[in-house]
Design a protein around this motif. Structure first.
Motif, PDB file in Angstrom:
ATOM      1  N   GLY A  39     148.247 -11.258  -6.144  1.00 40.13           N
ATOM      2  CA  GLY A  39     147.353 -12.584  -6.476  1.00 40.13           C
ATOM      3  C   GLY A  39     146.306 -12.289  -5.477  1.00 40.13           C
ATOM      4  O   GLY A  39     145.439 -12.919  -5.491  1.00 40.13           O
ATOM      5  N   LYS A  40     146.388 -11.317  -4.346  1.00 39.24           N
ATOM      6  CA  LYS A  40     145.266 -10.989  -3.948  1.00 39.24           C
ATOM      7  C   LYS A  40     145.036  -9.515  -3.534  1.00 39.24           C
ATOM      8  O   LYS A  40     145.982  -8.668  -3.851  1.00 39.24           O
ATOM      9  CB  LYS A  40     145.596 -11.320  -2.158  1.00 39.24           C
ATOM     10  N   SER A  41     143.803  -9.329  -3.408  1.00 39.87           N
ATOM     11  CA  SER A  41     143.123  -7.783  -3.351  1.00 39.87           C
ATOM     12  C   SER A  41     143.800  -7.170  -1.875  1.00 39.87           C
ATOM     13  O   SER A  41     144.053  -7.993  -0.993  1.00 39.87           O
ATOM     14  CB  SER A  41     141.742  -8.047  -3.548  1.00 39.87           C
ATOM     15  N   LEU A  42     143.477  -5.936  -1.887  1.00 41.37           N
ATOM     16  CA  LEU A  42     143.904  -5.126  -0.506  1.00 41.37           C
ATOM     17  C   LEU A  42     143.046  -5.685   0.676  1.00 41.37           C
ATOM     18  O   LEU A  42     143.522  -5.815   1.661  1.00 41.37           O
ATOM     19  CB  LEU A  42     144.115  -3.718  -0.862  1.00 41.37           C
ATOM     20  N   ILE A  43     141.552  -6.016   0.230  1.00 40.33           N
ATOM     21  CA  ILE A  43     141.030  -6.309   1.465  1.00 40.33           C
ATOM     22  C   ILE A  43     141.287  -7.954   1.707  1.00 40.33           C
ATOM     23  O   ILE A  43     141.060  -8.118   3.067  1.00 40.33           O
ATOM     24  CB  ILE A  43     139.458  -6.153   1.067  1.00 40.33           C
ATOM     25  N   GLN A  44     141.498  -8.696   0.835  1.00 39.15           N
ATOM     26  CA  GLN A  44     142.086  -9.716   1.371  1.00 39.15           C
ATOM     27  C   GLN A  44     143.283 -10.147   2.025  1.00 39.15           C
ATOM     28  O   GLN A  44     143.409 -10.696   3.060  1.00 39.15           O
ATOM     29  CB  GLN A  44     142.198 -10.690  -0.126  1.00 39.15           C
ATOM     30  N   MET A  45     144.202  -9.053   1.768  1.00 42.17           N
ATOM     31  CA  MET A  45     145.422  -9.039   2.618  1.00 42.17           C
ATOM     32  C   MET A  45     145.106  -8.580   3.769  1.00 42.17           C
ATOM     33  O   MET A  45     145.559  -9.005   4.877  1.00 42.17           O
ATOM     34  CB  MET A  45     146.409  -7.956   1.675  1.00 42.17           C
ATOM     35  N   THR A  46     144.080  -7.499   4.039  1.00 43.83           N
ATOM     36  CA  THR A  46     143.789  -7.228   5.473  1.00 43.83           C
ATOM     37  C   THR A  46     143.295  -8.185   6.304  1.00 43.83           C
ATOM     38  O   THR A  46     143.635  -8.254   7.257  1.00 43.83           O
ATOM     39  CB  THR A  46     142.631  -6.155   5.185  1.00 43.83           C
ATOM     40  N   VAL A  47     142.335  -9.057   5.809  1.00 41.98           N
ATOM     41  CA  VAL A  47     141.941 -10.294   6.596  1.00 41.98           C
ATOM     42  C   VAL A  47     143.110 -11.176   6.871  1.00 41.98           C
ATOM     43  O   VAL A  47     143.197 -11.590   8.156  1.00 41.98           O
ATOM     44  CB  VAL A  47     140.807 -10.943   5.730  1.00 41.98           C
ATOM     45  N   ASP A  48     144.063 -11.319   6.020  1.00 44.60           N
ATOM     46  CA  ASP A  48     144.965 -12.298   6.174  1.00 44.60           C
ATOM     47  C   ASP A  48     145.951 -11.547   7.373  1.00 44.60           C
ATOM     48  O   ASP A  48     146.354 -12.544   8.130  1.00 44.60           O
ATOM     49  CB  ASP A  48     146.229 -12.383   4.745  1.00 44.60           C
ATOM     50  N   ARG A  49     146.284 -10.647   7.493  1.00 40.63           N
ATOM     51  CA  ARG A  49     147.071 -10.145   8.526  1.00 40.63           C
ATOM     52  C   ARG A  49     146.216 -10.158  10.086  1.00 40.63           C
ATOM     53  O   ARG A  49     146.979  -9.781  11.016  1.00 40.63           O
ATOM     54  CB  ARG A  49     147.449  -8.739   8.300  1.00 40.63           C
ATOM     55  N   PHE A  50     145.104 -10.115   9.920  1.00 39.35           N
ATOM     56  CA  PHE A  50     144.227 -10.161  11.218  1.00 39.35           C
ATOM     57  C   PHE A  50     143.885 -11.546  11.698  1.00 39.35           C
ATOM     58  O   PHE A  50     143.557 -11.898  12.856  1.00 39.35           O
ATOM     59  CB  PHE A  50     142.989  -9.264  11.276  1.00 39.35           C
ATOM     60  N   LEU A  51     144.032 -12.345  10.840  1.00 38.78           N
ATOM     61  CA  LEU A  51     143.823 -14.001  11.243  1.00 38.78           C
ATOM     62  C   LEU A  51     144.375 -14.334  12.307  1.00 38.78           C
ATOM     63  O   LEU A  51     143.959 -15.441  13.123  1.00 38.78           O
ATOM     64  CB  LEU A  51     144.166 -14.884  10.002  1.00 38.78           C
ATOM     65  N   PRO A  52     145.745 -14.078  12.658  1.00 42.07           N
ATOM     66  CA  PRO A  52     146.657 -14.569  14.023  1.00 42.07           C
ATOM     67  C   PRO A  52     145.671 -14.035  15.177  1.00 42.07           C
ATOM     68  O   PRO A  52     145.948 -14.624  16.252  1.00 42.07           O
ATOM     69  CB  PRO A  52     147.712 -13.833  13.853  1.00 42.07           C
ATOM     70  N   VAL A  53     144.900 -12.999  15.120  1.00 42.20           N
ATOM     71  CA  VAL A  53     144.305 -12.331  16.600  1.00 42.20           C
ATOM     72  C   VAL A  53     142.720 -12.461  16.382  1.00 42.20           C
ATOM     73  O   VAL A  53     142.267 -12.317  17.513  1.00 42.20           O
ATOM     74  CB  VAL A  53     144.513 -10.948  16.575  1.00 42.20           C
ATOM     75  N   CYS A  54     142.334 -13.054  15.443  1.00 43.71           N
ATOM     76  CA  CYS A  54     140.804 -12.782  15.156  1.00 43.71           C
ATOM     77  C   CYS A  54     140.058 -14.141  14.420  1.00 43.71           C
ATOM     78  O   CYS A  54     140.604 -14.328  13.336  1.00 43.71           O
ATOM     79  CB  CYS A  54     140.310 -11.841  14.624  1.00 43.71           C
ATOM     80  N   ASP A  55     139.198 -14.977  14.834  1.00 41.67           N
ATOM     81  CA  ASP A  55     138.526 -16.168  14.014  1.00 41.67           C
ATOM     82  C   ASP A  55     137.883 -15.429  12.901  1.00 41.67           C
ATOM     83  O   ASP A  55     137.186 -14.254  13.163  1.00 41.67           O
ATOM     84  CB  ASP A  55     137.582 -16.732  15.105  1.00 41.67           C
ATOM     85  N   ILE A  56     137.856 -15.962  11.790  1.00 46.44           N
ATOM     86  CA  ILE A  56     137.282 -15.701  10.432  1.00 46.44           C
ATOM     87  C   ILE A  56     135.765 -15.257  10.705  1.00 46.44           C
ATOM     88  O   ILE A  56     135.132 -14.474  10.138  1.00 46.44           O
ATOM     89  CB  ILE A  56     137.514 -16.382   9.267  1.00 46.44           C
ATOM     90  N   ARG A  57     135.008 -16.010  11.560  1.00 44.39           N
ATOM     91  CA  ARG A  57     133.701 -15.892  11.981  1.00 44.39           C
ATOM     92  C   ARG A  57     133.401 -14.549  12.530  1.00 44.39           C
ATOM     93  O   ARG A  57     132.281 -14.254  12.622  1.00 44.39           O
ATOM     94  CB  ARG A  57     133.033 -17.054  12.643  1.00 44.39           C
ATOM     95  N   ASN A  58     134.373 -13.829  13.308  1.00 44.44           N
ATOM     96  CA  ASN A  58     134.276 -12.598  13.850  1.00 44.44           C
ATOM     97  C   ASN A  58     134.770 -11.347  13.064  1.00 44.44           C
ATOM     98  O   ASN A  58     134.850 -10.363  13.523  1.00 44.44           O
ATOM     99  CB  ASN A  58     135.019 -12.784  15.115  1.00 44.44           C
ATOM    100  N   PHE A  59     134.779 -11.598  11.655  1.00 43.37           N
ATOM    101  CA  PHE A  59     135.388 -10.413  10.940  1.00 43.37           C
ATOM    102  C   PHE A  59     133.874  -9.789  10.720  1.00 43.37           C
ATOM    103  O   PHE A  59     132.811 -10.457  10.215  1.00 43.37           O
ATOM    104  CB  PHE A  59     136.031 -10.888   9.494  1.00 43.37           C
ATOM    105  N   TRP A  60     134.006  -8.431  10.371  1.00 43.59           N
ATOM    106  CA  TRP A  60     132.775  -7.779   9.991  1.00 43.59           C
ATOM    107  C   TRP A  60     133.260  -6.604   8.845  1.00 43.59           C
ATOM    108  O   TRP A  60     134.351  -6.368   8.927  1.00 43.59           O
ATOM    109  CB  TRP A  60     132.064  -6.978  10.830  1.00 43.59           C
ATOM    110  N   VAL A  61     132.709  -6.482   7.942  1.00 46.24           N
ATOM    111  CA  VAL A  61     132.984  -5.570   6.605  1.00 46.24           C
ATOM    112  C   VAL A  61     131.782  -4.627   6.645  1.00 46.24           C
ATOM    113  O   VAL A  61     130.374  -4.928   6.505  1.00 46.24           O
ATOM    114  CB  VAL A  61     133.304  -6.337   5.421  1.00 46.24           C
ATOM    115  N   VAL A  62     132.071  -3.382   6.877  1.00 45.61           N
ATOM    116  CA  VAL A  62     131.140  -2.206   6.489  1.00 45.61           C
ATOM    117  C   VAL A  62     131.366  -1.700   5.219  1.00 45.61           C
ATOM    118  O   VAL A  62     132.681  -1.241   4.938  1.00 45.61           O
ATOM    119  CB  VAL A  62     131.066  -1.177   7.467  1.00 45.61           C
TER     120      VAL A  62
END
Length: 357
Positions: A39-62
């Motif tokens: 039900g989630k793409s790989l990039i969405q799963m990537t974001v989910d596993r980093f949420l415990p260590v980083c605020d969503i406003r500090n995510f960057w995608v290149v």
């Protein structure tokens, strides 16, 4: 000790995942696809596993210019200005340099994690623990930490990290990076106990990576310094389009990791896979009593064994008598291929092949 407010995650999302054709294509590569039927793409799963260590406003995608809207659609909580568009693919060193110079301009003391967008990590709690330890260690002293994966087989498709001792759950000095080995070498790595799969995940501060780039890849650093006055201004896109293609086309491993004396590794049994082949995808899917793995669709199997069928965009699919095959339907394209021949899929794909032979 690092904090969430000081931590930034850079997700590299520019690849085209051609080994998973026809599911993954240049129009919609695998990082934007629900490969495992979760039900989630790989990039969405990537974001989910980093949420415990980083605020969503500090995510960057290149990512590539062509995928910016896809990223924004799938990750609406990431600020739009944090989606960075490469005007041209130049491998991972320029991609990482662009993101890190940009972060450093806004957040000079930032701790940064760099990660691919298209890998799988099953043990997300263990992963967060490993990343936290890496962030703490890399936050001082100009040190870079890479995340290694405890190998469970003599894999010839991954690069390896050789450490000075066991890196399981603890940070250890890196002795060397090794290219993808032959089988005999991979067997020896597995027996040695201090070799780990290279997951392409790196942890450093903004100051550390900029210093290391200046030392080991001065050409790219010089271009980033020329770009720097334009970052965050109305002239950024024009300057990026003019300067970024001048960067050497080189990976971060060759540009920095293999040259620096300040590299450390921490490893774990994280349930990691790069999902770089249909066989890898199949190994992470539930199977029926005949060893078949199915994602999506109304798939009906008769006398089939050890097959993977991916049919999320298809109606009814009936298959009879197949053994050890890949069957995939996507966007009007269909692949039926023996698993033993999956390394030839790039050769078979419509993007690279004018017609049947």
């Amino acid at each position: 000790m690092n904090s969430r407010a000081d931590t930034h995650v850079v997700i590299m999302a520019g690849g085209i995942g051609s080994r998973l054709w026809p599911l993954s294509t240049p129009e919609t590569p695998k990082q934007f696809i629900d490969v495992l039927g979760t039900g989630k793409s790989l990039i969405q799963m990537t974001v989910d596993r980093f949420l415990p260590v980083c605020d969503i406003r500090n995510f960057w995608v290149v990512t590539s210019v062509r995928y910016v809207d896809m990223v924004a659609e799938q990750l609406p909580d990431i600020p739009r200005e944090n989606i960075l568009a490469e005007p041209q693919a130049r491998n991972t060193a320029p991609c990482i340099a662009y993101a890190c110079w940009k972060i450093a301009g806004r957040h000079p003391g930032a701790n940064i994690v760099v990660t691919p967008a298209d890998a799988l990590v099953r043990k997300t709690g263990d992963f967060a623990y490993v990343v936290e330890k890496a962030l703490d260690f890399a936050s001082v002293g100009g040190r870079i930490v890479t995340v290694g994966i405890n190998p469970d087989r003599p894999e010839t498709g991954y690069g390896y990290i050789c450490s000075e001792g066991s890196a399981a759950g603890r940070v250890t000095k890196v002795r060397a990076f090794k290219e993808k080995p032959d089988l005999a070498t991979a067997v020896s790595y597995l027996k040695s106990g201090n070799y780990y799969w290279n997951a392409g995940i790196f942890v450093w501060t903004a100051d550390t990576i900029i210093s290391q780039m200046r030392m080991h890849s001065p050409g790219i650093a010089e271009i980033m310094d020329r770009l720097s006055p334009y970052l965050g201004t109305s002239g950024e896109d024009e300057a990026l389009g003019r300067l970024f293609p001048l960067c050497d086309k080189i990976s971060i491993d060759y540009a920095v990791m293999e040259k620096s004396d300040d590299i450390y590794v921490i490893s774990g049994d994280l349930g990691w896979s790069d999902l770089g082949s249909w066989g890898a995808v199949m190994s992470h899917l539930e199977k029926d009593s005949d060893g078949n793995a199915v994602v999506g669709g109304d798939v009906r199997l008769f006398g089939c064994r050890d097959c993977i069928v991916h049919a999320q965009e298809c109606g009814t699919v009936v298959l009879e008598g197949l053994e050890k095959c890949i069957v995939s339907f996507k966007g009007g394209r269909m692949l039926v291929c023996r698993l033993s021949e999956e390394q030839r899929i790039k050769e078979f794909s419509a993007e690279n092949h004018g017609g049947a032979r």
